[in-house]
Design a protein around this motif. Structure first.
Motif, PDB file in Angstrom:
ATOM      1  N   TYR A 139       0.859  -1.171   0.000  1.00 54.97           N
ATOM      2  CA  TYR A 139       0.000   0.000   0.000  1.00 54.97           C
ATOM      3  C   TYR A 139       0.903   1.230   0.000  1.00 54.97           C
ATOM      4  CZ  TYR A 139       0.907   0.192   5.071  1.00 54.97           C
ATOM      5  OH  TYR A 139       1.511   0.246   6.302  1.00 54.97           O
ATOM      6  N   TYR A 140       0.300   2.375  -0.238  1.00 55.72           N
ATOM      7  CA  TYR A 140       1.045   3.636  -0.218  1.00 55.72           C
ATOM      8  C   TYR A 140       0.912   4.249   1.178  1.00 55.72           C
ATOM      9  CZ  TYR A 140       1.137   3.206  -5.288  1.00 55.72           C
ATOM     10  OH  TYR A 140       1.339   2.755  -6.566  1.00 55.72           O
ATOM     11  N   PRO A 141       1.989   4.270   1.970  1.00 53.97           N
ATOM     12  CA  PRO A 141       1.882   4.820   3.319  1.00 53.97           C
ATOM     13  C   PRO A 141       1.669   6.333   3.328  1.00 53.97           C
ATOM     14  CG  PRO A 141       4.170   4.265   2.839  1.00 53.97           C
ATOM     15  CD  PRO A 141       3.340   3.768   1.684  1.00 53.97           C
ATOM     16  N   PHE A 142       2.069   6.979   2.248  1.00 57.09           N
ATOM     17  CA  PHE A 142       1.874   8.413   2.080  1.00 57.09           C
ATOM     18  C   PHE A 142       1.179   8.581   0.728  1.00 57.09           C
ATOM     19  CE2 PHE A 142       5.942   7.501   4.189  1.00 57.09           C
ATOM     20  CZ  PHE A 142       5.579   7.871   5.470  1.00 57.09           C
ATOM     21  N   PRO A 143      -0.155   8.556   0.717  1.00 55.62           N
ATOM     22  CA  PRO A 143      -0.912   8.457  -0.540  1.00 55.62           C
ATOM     23  C   PRO A 143      -0.557   9.464  -1.626  1.00 55.62           C
ATOM     24  CG  PRO A 143      -2.360   8.163   1.329  1.00 55.62           C
ATOM     25  CD  PRO A 143      -1.023   8.574   1.885  1.00 55.62           C
ATOM     26  N   THR A 144      -0.044  10.609  -1.263  1.00 49.55           N
ATOM     27  CA  THR A 144       0.318  11.588  -2.293  1.00 49.55           C
ATOM     28  C   THR A 144       1.695  11.312  -2.898  1.00 49.55           C
ATOM     29  OG1 THR A 144       1.213  13.098  -0.635  1.00 49.55           O
ATOM     30  CG2 THR A 144      -1.103  13.393  -1.253  1.00 49.55           C
ATOM     31  N   ASN A 145       2.437  10.377  -2.313  1.00 49.71           N
ATOM     32  CA  ASN A 145       3.772  10.046  -2.815  1.00 49.71           C
ATOM     33  C   ASN A 145       3.778   8.601  -3.318  1.00 49.71           C
ATOM     34  OD1 ASN A 145       6.442   9.548  -3.344  1.00 49.71           O
ATOM     35  ND2 ASN A 145       7.200  10.226  -1.368  1.00 49.71           N
ATOM     36  N   LYS A 146       3.591   8.425  -4.600  1.00 47.92           N
ATOM     37  CA  LYS A 146       3.537   7.085  -5.201  1.00 47.92           C
ATOM     38  C   LYS A 146       4.931   6.477  -5.381  1.00 47.92           C
ATOM     39  CE  LYS A 146      -0.907   7.292  -5.668  1.00 47.92           C
ATOM     40  NZ  LYS A 146      -1.736   6.941  -4.571  1.00 47.92           N
TER      41      LYS A 146
END
Length: 90
Positions: A9-16
């Motif tokens: 998953y993306y732990p920091f959704p704005t940073n892919k």
């Protein structure tokens, strides 16, 4: 999500560019961070059991990397559960 390294998953959704991979070993959920901008991170740091993460969180005093936000046990369990083979499809 899933790729050749496993479930993530993306732990920091704005940073892919940053992904948190998860797996279950026995009863323990483990996490491993991957960063597109830091090629050595994956090789330098192995799988971390959630119990060790809890101990590290107790020492966290603020900063750019918030372990409570990055290591999401609920989300990890959901990913693992969703990707378990369905025994009725055999």
């Amino acid at each position: 999500m899933k790729d050749e390294r496993g479930l993530y998953y993306y732990p920091f959704p704005t940073n892919k560019h940053v992904r948190m991979y998860v797996r279950q070993e026995g009863e323990e959920i483990e996490f491993r961070l991957w960063n597109q901008d830091d090629a050595g991170l994956w090789d330098d740091h192995g799988w971390i059991p959630y119990g060790a993460i809890l101990k590290a969180q107790a020492l966290y005093e603020g900063g750019a990397f918030d372990p409570k936000r990055a290591y999401d046990l609920t989300l990890a369990k959901e990913l693992i559960q969703e990707n378990r083979p369905d025994p009725s499809r055999r």
